[in-house]
Motif scaffolding. Structure first.
Motif, PDB file in Angstrom:
ATOM      1  N   LEU A   1      31.044  25.179  45.317  1.00  0.00           N
ATOM      2  CA  LEU A   1      30.357  25.195  46.601  1.00  0.00           C
ATOM      3  C   LEU A   1      28.881  24.933  46.326  1.00  0.00           C
ATOM      4  O   LEU A   1      28.344  25.386  45.330  1.00  0.00           O
ATOM      5  N   ASP A   2      28.248  24.181  47.217  1.00  0.00           N
ATOM      6  CA  ASP A   2      26.892  23.709  46.933  1.00  0.00           C
ATOM      7  C   ASP A   2      25.795  24.728  47.187  1.00  0.00           C
ATOM      8  O   ASP A   2      24.666  24.525  46.794  1.00  0.00           O
ATOM      9  N   TYR A   3      26.117  25.810  47.903  1.00  0.00           N
ATOM     10  CA  TYR A   3      25.008  26.604  48.425  1.00  0.00           C
ATOM     11  C   TYR A   3      24.379  27.586  47.448  1.00  0.00           C
ATOM     12  O   TYR A   3      23.425  28.258  47.780  1.00  0.00           O
ATOM     13  N   TYR A   4      24.907  27.668  46.235  1.00  0.00           N
ATOM     14  CA  TYR A   4      24.415  28.715  45.345  1.00  0.00           C
ATOM     15  C   TYR A   4      23.027  28.441  44.753  1.00  0.00           C
ATOM     16  O   TYR A   4      22.678  27.306  44.452  1.00  0.00           O
ATOM     17  N   THR A   5      22.264  29.518  44.606  1.00  0.00           N
ATOM     18  CA  THR A   5      20.963  29.496  43.944  1.00  0.00           C
ATOM     19  C   THR A   5      20.922  30.727  43.049  1.00  0.00           C
ATOM     20  O   THR A   5      21.582  31.715  43.325  1.00  0.00           O
ATOM     21  N   ARG A   6      20.127  30.678  42.026  1.00  0.00           N
ATOM     22  CA  ARG A   6      19.985  31.833  41.124  1.00  0.00           C
ATOM     23  C   ARG A   6      21.349  32.382  40.667  1.00  0.00           C
ATOM     24  O   ARG A   6      22.170  31.637  40.170  1.00  0.00           O
ATOM     25  N   THR A   7      21.616  33.663  40.931  1.00  0.00           N
ATOM     26  CA  THR A   7      22.784  34.319  40.339  1.00  0.00           C
ATOM     27  C   THR A   7      24.110  33.690  40.761  1.00  0.00           C
ATOM     28  O   THR A   7      24.363  33.477  41.951  1.00  0.00           O
ATOM     29  N   LEU A   8      24.944  33.446  39.776  1.00  0.00           N
ATOM     30  CA  LEU A   8      26.274  32.909  40.030  1.00  0.00           C
ATOM     31  C   LEU A   8      27.236  33.690  39.140  1.00  0.00           C
ATOM     32  O   LEU A   8      26.902  33.996  37.995  1.00  0.00           O
ATOM     33  N   PHE A   9      28.380  34.057  39.650  1.00  0.00           N
ATOM     34  CA  PHE A   9      29.302  34.828  38.800  1.00  0.00           C
ATOM     35  C   PHE A   9      30.742  34.545  39.188  1.00  0.00           C
ATOM     36  O   PHE A   9      31.038  34.110  40.308  1.00  0.00           O
ATOM     37  N   GLU A  10      31.613  34.769  38.239  1.00  0.00           N
ATOM     38  CA  GLU A  10      33.040  34.571  38.474  1.00  0.00           C
ATOM     39  C   GLU A  10      33.801  35.681  37.755  1.00  0.00           C
ATOM     40  O   GLU A  10      33.433  36.055  36.640  1.00  0.00           O
ATOM     41  N   PHE A  11      34.836  36.200  38.413  1.00  0.00           N
ATOM     42  CA  PHE A  11      35.694  37.202  37.796  1.00  0.00           C
ATOM     43  C   PHE A  11      36.945  36.483  37.310  1.00  0.00           C
ATOM     44  O   PHE A  11      37.621  35.827  38.113  1.00  0.00           O
ATOM     45  N   VAL A  12      37.217  36.568  36.021  1.00  0.00           N
ATOM     46  CA  VAL A  12      38.356  35.830  35.479  1.00  0.00           C
ATOM     47  C   VAL A  12      39.331  36.779  34.792  1.00  0.00           C
ATOM     48  O   VAL A  12      38.955  37.857  34.328  1.00  0.00           O
ATOM     49  N   HIS A  13      40.579  36.324  34.759  1.00  0.00           N
ATOM     50  CA  HIS A  13      41.625  37.092  34.096  1.00  0.00           C
ATOM     51  C   HIS A  13      42.375  36.141  33.180  1.00  0.00           C
ATOM     52  O   HIS A  13      42.855  35.096  33.638  1.00  0.00           O
ATOM     53  N   ASP A  14      42.477  36.503  31.897  1.00  0.00           N
ATOM     54  CA  ASP A  14      43.034  35.545  30.942  1.00  0.00           C
ATOM     55  C   ASP A  14      44.549  35.444  30.985  1.00  0.00           C
ATOM     56  O   ASP A  14      45.124  34.563  30.356  1.00  0.00           O
ATOM     57  N   GLY A  15      45.199  36.307  31.763  1.00  0.00           N
ATOM     58  CA  GLY A  15      46.656  36.249  31.834  1.00  0.00           C
ATOM     59  C   GLY A  15      47.179  35.289  32.887  1.00  0.00           C
ATOM     60  O   GLY A  15      48.384  35.282  33.172  1.00  0.00           O
ATOM     61  N   LEU A  16      46.315  34.481  33.478  1.00  0.00           N
ATOM     62  CA  LEU A  16      46.738  33.692  34.639  1.00  0.00           C
ATOM     63  C   LEU A  16      46.891  32.199  34.390  1.00  0.00           C
ATOM     64  O   LEU A  16      47.199  31.455  35.309  1.00  0.00           O
ATOM     65  N   GLY A  17      46.659  31.738  33.177  1.00  0.00           N
ATOM     66  CA  GLY A  17      46.742  30.296  32.949  1.00  0.00           C
ATOM     67  C   GLY A  17      45.530  29.594  33.526  1.00  0.00           C
ATOM     68  O   GLY A  17      44.431  30.155  33.537  1.00  0.00           O
ATOM     69  N   SER A  18      45.753  28.392  34.066  1.00  0.00           N
ATOM     70  CA  SER A  18      44.594  27.573  34.441  1.00  0.00           C
ATOM     71  C   SER A  18      43.857  28.116  35.670  1.00  0.00           C
ATOM     72  O   SER A  18      42.653  27.936  35.807  1.00  0.00           O
ATOM     73  N   GLN A  19      44.565  28.787  36.575  1.00  0.00           N
ATOM     74  CA  GLN A  19      43.878  29.335  37.758  1.00  0.00           C
ATOM     75  C   GLN A  19      43.451  30.760  37.436  1.00  0.00           C
ATOM     76  O   GLN A  19      44.010  31.732  37.931  1.00  0.00           O
ATOM     77  N   SER A  20      42.428  30.875  36.591  1.00  0.00           N
ATOM     78  CA  SER A  20      42.108  32.191  36.037  1.00  0.00           C
ATOM     79  C   SER A  20      41.112  32.983  36.871  1.00  0.00           C
ATOM     80  O   SER A  20      40.888  34.154  36.602  1.00  0.00           O
ATOM     81  N   ALA A  21      40.507  32.354  37.884  1.00  0.00           N
ATOM     82  CA  ALA A  21      39.485  33.070  38.667  1.00  0.00           C
ATOM     83  C   ALA A  21      40.142  33.972  39.710  1.00  0.00           C
ATOM     84  O   ALA A  21      40.880  33.503  40.566  1.00  0.00           O
ATOM     85  N   VAL A  22      39.900  35.274  39.587  1.00  0.00           N
ATOM     86  CA  VAL A  22      40.424  36.181  40.606  1.00  0.00           C
ATOM     87  C   VAL A  22      39.375  36.442  41.682  1.00  0.00           C
ATOM     88  O   VAL A  22      39.675  37.030  42.723  1.00  0.00           O
ATOM     89  N   GLY A  23      38.154  36.015  41.441  1.00  0.00           N
ATOM     90  CA  GLY A  23      37.112  36.173  42.450  1.00  0.00           C
ATOM     91  C   GLY A  23      35.844  35.512  41.966  1.00  0.00           C
ATOM     92  O   GLY A  23      35.745  35.102  40.809  1.00  0.00           O
ATOM     93  N   GLY A  24      34.889  35.390  42.876  1.00  0.00           N
ATOM     94  CA  GLY A  24      33.638  34.786  42.449  1.00  0.00           C
ATOM     95  C   GLY A  24      32.616  34.819  43.555  1.00  0.00           C
ATOM     96  O   GLY A  24      32.938  35.115  44.712  1.00  0.00           O
ATOM     97  N   GLY A  25      31.394  34.543  43.188  1.00  0.00           N
ATOM     98  CA  GLY A  25      30.356  34.531  44.210  1.00  0.00           C
ATOM     99  C   GLY A  25      29.015  34.204  43.618  1.00  0.00           C
ATOM    100  O   GLY A  25      28.919  33.734  42.480  1.00  0.00           O
ATOM    101  N   GLY A  26      27.990  34.482  44.399  1.00  0.00           N
ATOM    102  CA  GLY A  26      26.655  34.197  43.926  1.00  0.00           C
ATOM    103  C   GLY A  26      25.642  34.300  45.045  1.00  0.00           C
ATOM    104  O   GLY A  26      25.977  34.686  46.171  1.00  0.00           O
TER     105      GLY A  26
END
Ligand code: AMP
Length: 422
Positions: free
Chosen positions: A260-285
């Motif tokens: 998404l284009d709107y992010y500035t400064r802080t960016l973060f993603e919550f990932v889980h390694d047990g999920l294969g390629s779709q590993s992001a369980v959440g994210g924001g910024g």
């Protein structure tokens, strides 16, 4: 046997018990920490003017160019099913003047989101998120607060393997120099036509290209963190410091960008390694410029969205039991017409008193009804036969211990309220 005529649309699925309750429990758990932190609930329509997303999410993003369910209404309005929650929530905050009251405004929300994506494990065309946004402050403490609250939500669900990746994309102080450097680097690569045109429109997005050959070519790309202004660097360091103080470990990921284009400064993603390629369980910024893009005043803000279905998949990957298993505490087994009438009254009273209770219907015999009692998950079965009625009692059976005792009909209600509350 007849095959049903209709099926759930491609890329979507139904949630039926017990998974239905499980997703509900996941959403509740995800909302728990923000609710306890005083965030207010906001609900917006499932569709918005298409322009809101084009402007807010970004014209050149995959979400807007390829993934929106867009249509023209009978009245001629161009609308889209919401692919994400931040632009609608900010639109609603501005429209309702929330930004004119005390700042910051802390909001949470949840519901269905729609993206016309290529379906695969963990990636659906209809999914649900819980989101939280803090509007109207530049304080890095709220960036850290949101990350901590999300990690608390994952922990409350029993998840131990969620990691948070963080990065800073810099503000308007840092971005132009970085953009130039990145563009210069990318123009030197041998890229396909689409990607080359993305270099000119939105070079940061190229970093998010998942193709291995592109990722390889990007190995020496300049890093945004080397271009941060003093102010942006201080903001980023403060967020990291507060996370450390809160005992939340994080991984710095200077290559993290999001779709998404709107992010500035802080960016973060919550990932889980047990999920294969779709590993992001959440994210924001942080999205300090989005309000102005939508025609509002300057309103620096930060938020996240957590995906419920992927979080449930992560729980399964960790071998956790499905949360929110449905069921009742008491199951009534009436035998005979009079007993059924009596049981109907009793189950109503129990439910009104807050006891989770169900009753066998349809004139089932003792055996079938006791099986249903077992399946219901009840701790107590209450058997009322014709003889019991004549004696003025019901048989209350503890299904765990197998013990059974007659209880006077007039006392059954209070007996069960006491038994189930202990
Ligand atoms: P995003 O707005 O893309 O960062 O999405 C936030 C979260 O929502 C992701 O981390 C996922 O957990 C979830 N999510 C996004 N897109 C999908 C999808 N197509 N299917 C299932 N979950 C999704």
């Amino acid at each position: 046997m007849n095959q049903p005529t209709f099926r759930a649309p491609k890329g979507t699925f139904d949630l039926v018990p017990p998974r239905g309750e499980a997703v509900l429990a996941v959403r509740d758990a995800m909302a728990g920490p923000v609710r306890r932190a005083g965030y207010g609930y906001v609900e917006t329509p499932s569709f918005e003017e298409t322009g809101l997303f084009a402007r807010g999410v970004g014209e050149s993003t995959d979400i807007v160019t390829k993934e929106m369910y867009s249509f023209t209404t009978r009245g001629g309005d161009d609308v889209s099913l919401r692919p994400e929650g931040t632009a609608p929530v900010l639109r609603a905050a501005l429209e309702n003047g929330l930004h004119r009251g005390a700042l910051p405004v802390k909001l949470w929300y949840g519901g269905s989101y729609y993206r016309y994506e290529r379906p695969q494990k963990g990636r659906f065309r209809h999914f649900s998120q819980v989101g939280a946004e803090v509007l109207g402050t530049e304080d890095p403490a709220v960036d850290a607060e949101l990350i901590v609250l999300a990690m608390d939500a994952y922990r409350a669900l029993g998840l131990t393997e969620v990691r948070v990746l963080i990065n800073s994309l810099g503000s308007s102080e840092s971005r132009p120099a970085y953009r130039d450097a990145l563009q210069q680097f990318l123009r030197g690569l041998d890229l396909d036509e689409d990607t080359a045109s993305r270099v000119e429109i939105n070079p940061l997005r190229v970093l998010d290209d998942k193709r291995p050959d592109v990722q390889k070519a990007l190995a020496d790309a300049p890093l945004v963190t080397d271009f941060l202004s003093d102010g942006d660097r201080a903001h980023h360091d403060r967020v990291r410091r507060l996370l450390t103080d809160a005992g939340v470990p994080y991984d710095d990921d200077p290559r993290l960008v999001r779709g998404l284009d709107y992010y500035t400064r802080t960016l973060f993603e919550f990932v889980h390694d047990g999920l294969g390629s779709q590993s992001a369980v959440g994210g924001g910024g942080r999205y300090d410029g989005l309000s102005e893009l939508l025609g509002g005043p300057r309103l620096p803000s930060v938020g996240w969205a957590l995906g419920a279905e992927r979080t449930l998949l992560a729980m399964e990957a960790e071998g956790l039991p499905l949360p929110g298993t449905p069921g009742v505490d008491v199951y009534l087994v009436p035998l005979g017409d009079d007993a059924e009438r009596h049981a109907f009254g009793l189950v109503t009273e129990l439910r009104r008193a807050g006891v989770a209770a169900d009753v066998a219907t349809g004139g089932r015999g003792l055996k079938g009804a006791m099986k249903a009692a077992d399946r219901s998950g009840a701790r107590y079965a209450v058997v009322v036969g014709e003889r019991d009625l004549a004696d003025g009692v019901a048989q209350v059976k503890d299904l765990r211990s197998g013990e059974q005792e007659p209880v006077a009909l007039g006392d059954v209600r209070s007996h069960l309220i006491t038994a189930t509350s202990s």
